[in-house]
Write a protein that holds these residues in place. Structure first.
Motif, PDB file in Angstrom:
ATOM      1  N   SER A  72      46.187  40.179  35.963  1.00 57.23           N
ATOM      2  CA  SER A  72      45.615  40.572  37.415  1.00 57.23           C
ATOM      3  C   SER A  72      44.783  39.231  37.777  1.00 57.23           C
ATOM      4  N   SER A  73      44.123  38.821  36.903  1.00 57.92           N
ATOM      5  CA  SER A  73      43.157  37.856  37.498  1.00 57.92           C
ATOM      6  C   SER A  73      43.595  36.339  37.678  1.00 57.92           C
TER       7      SER A  73
ATOM      8  N   THR B  82      44.823  35.786  45.189  1.00 56.48           N
ATOM      9  CA  THR B  82      44.750  37.246  44.985  1.00 56.48           C
ATOM     10  C   THR B  82      46.153  37.821  44.450  1.00 56.48           C
TER      11      THR B  82
ATOM     12  N   THR C 196      37.137  35.247  42.740  1.00 55.21           N
ATOM     13  CA  THR C 196      38.226  36.447  42.556  1.00 55.21           C
ATOM     14  C   THR C 196      38.173  36.500  41.127  1.00 55.21           C
ATOM     15  N   LEU C 197      38.673  35.408  40.345  1.00 58.50           N
ATOM     16  CA  LEU C 197      38.959  35.594  38.991  1.00 58.50           C
ATOM     17  C   LEU C 197      37.861  36.344  38.052  1.00 58.50           C
ATOM     18  N   CYS C 198      36.604  36.007  38.150  1.00 59.20           N
ATOM     19  CA  CYS C 198      35.482  36.619  37.462  1.00 59.20           C
ATOM     20  C   CYS C 198      35.439  38.063  37.975  1.00 59.20           C
TER      21      CYS C 198
ATOM     22  N   THR D  81      37.463  40.064  39.350  1.00 60.27           N
ATOM     23  CA  THR D  81      38.773  40.963  38.934  1.00 60.27           C
ATOM     24  C   THR D  81      38.812  41.405  37.320  1.00 60.27           C
ATOM     25  N   PHE D  82      38.324  40.205  36.669  1.00 61.24           N
ATOM     26  CA  PHE D  82      38.175  40.553  35.269  1.00 61.24           C
ATOM     27  C   PHE D  82      37.174  41.312  34.674  1.00 61.24           C
TER      28      PHE D  82
ATOM     29  N   LEU E  36      42.286  43.520  44.783  1.00 59.75           N
ATOM     30  CA  LEU E  36      42.576  42.125  44.850  1.00 59.75           C
ATOM     31  C   LEU E  36      42.868  42.101  46.287  1.00 59.75           C
TER      32      LEU E  36
ATOM     33  N   GLY F  74      43.463  42.735  32.600  1.00 59.73           N
ATOM     34  CA  GLY F  74      42.814  41.917  33.560  1.00 59.73           C
ATOM     35  C   GLY F  74      43.102  40.428  33.569  1.00 59.73           C
TER      36      GLY F  74
END
Length: 349
Positions: free
Chosen positions: A141-142, A207, A111-113, A115-116, A333, A138
């Motif tokens: 949000s991440s 998220t 999710t982190l990777c 989203t960024f 997300l 980014g």
């Protein structure tokens, strides 16, 4: 985590007391309201109510209270929140952390990777935003909202105006998520009956933007969802340090030397340590009950402070393009993060 420096006029002895009293008054009101059967039947918990009441005050009489109350509100929003999260560990055990387990870590990483990466692509290709703005939004949000933005600021040498815009976007959409995620839960169960409260809690923690927002949303769903959400969020918060190292490497590669020490969220490690200690069952139930009541008050005060500092005027400051980009990340997300959760849980469950 980066700390906010208060003006010299706010450094007098007792400067925190008025803001703390205001946060405590709102928290007490929210706890009382949350215990009323009619309000409890609506699914509104004390933490959500503290944010709502805080927002009502913050968008009406706050400008007159701010000069006196600002230091205490900042303390509640930052330090009391972290202390509340650490004490939250007394509600958890090693078994509950293990239930989140490796799949929770994998979900957080993906999710982190994703989203960024999406923020970088949208910011550059779709909205034409500068690198600082897209990286700051980014990061927020991440990982963990405003805290991640403030920690990213010295690494990428960001302008203060762009930091303010990025914080406004995560506050706006993260606050909306506090109300959206509990409403989504019955719909998710209708489509995916096998989703457990723990699984939905992991989805929430992996998220949603801010730690405080995760606690409030999870609390509004169920105790099981809240516990899983907090654990998943703490695992995600601990990814801030390697994320900042990655950004620093990108800056050096581009010929820009990153300055400033890398922040590490030590409160997340303390949270895990308290949960491990609690697994030994050394404290009597009566003491644990008192600790949990204190923790409820601290978290409600932090939520009140969050509400007080969430202003509608932030919409105007953010601008259209950053808001649209943050909106698309927010949708990603919810939808993309949900798909990641379902896929990983299916493959590793």
């Amino acid at each position: 985590m980066a700390e906010l420096t208060l003006p010299a006029t706010h450094r007098a002895p007792g400067r925190h007391l008025p803001g703390l009293l205001l946060a405590a008054a709102i928290a007490g009101t929210a706890i009382w309201l949350g215990n009323q059967p009619a309000i409890a039947a609506l699914g509104l918990g004390a933490l959500t109510l503290a944010i709502v009441v805080g927002m009502l005050v913050g968008n009406t009489v706050w400008p007159r209270l701010q000069p006196v109350c600002d230091p205490g509100i900042l303390l509640a929003k930052q330090r009391l929140l972290r202390l509340g999260i650490v004490l939250y560990g007394f509600r958890l055990t090693v078994q509950q952390i293990a239930d989140v387990g490796l799949s929770g870590v994998v979900i957080d990483v993906i999710t982190l990777c994703s989203t960024f990466a999406l923020a970088c692509w949208l910011g550059r290709r779709v909205f034409g935003l500068d690198r600082q703005t897209r990286w700051l939004i980014g990061a927020g949000s991440s990982i963990c909202g405003a805290a991640a933005i403030l920690a990213t600021e010295p690494v990428i040498k960001a302008d203060s105006a762009k930091v303010a815009v990025a914080i406004a976007t995560v506050v706006i959409f993260g606050t909306l998520a506090i109300f959206i995620y509990p409403l989504l839960y019955p719909l998710v169960l209708a489509w995916f009956p096998a989703v457990t409260p723990t699984a939905y809690g992991i989805y929430t923690g992996s998220t949603l933007h801010e730690v405080a927002q995760v606690v409030a949303a999870g609390h509004a769903i169920s105790p099981e969802a809240e516990n899983a959400a907090v654990i998943a969020k703490m695992l995600r918060v601990m990814m801030l340090a390697p994320f900042l190292l990655f950004l620093g490497a990108l800056m050096r590669r581009g010929g820009n030397i990153a300055r400033g020490a890398i922040s590490f969220p030590w409160f997340a490690l303390l949270f895990i340590g308290v949960a491990l200690f609690n697994s030994l069952h050394l404290l009597p139930p009566s003491l644990l009950q008192n600790i949990n009541q204190l923790d409820n008050l601290l978290l409600a005060m932090a939520m009140a402070a969050l509400g007080l500092t969430t202003h509608i005027s932030a919409l105007k400051r953010a601008g259209v393009k950053p808001l649209l980009m943050a909106l698309l990340l927010f949708i990603w997300l919810i939808v993309g993060g949900g798909a990641i959760n379902l896929l990983v849980q299916h493959l590793m469950g």
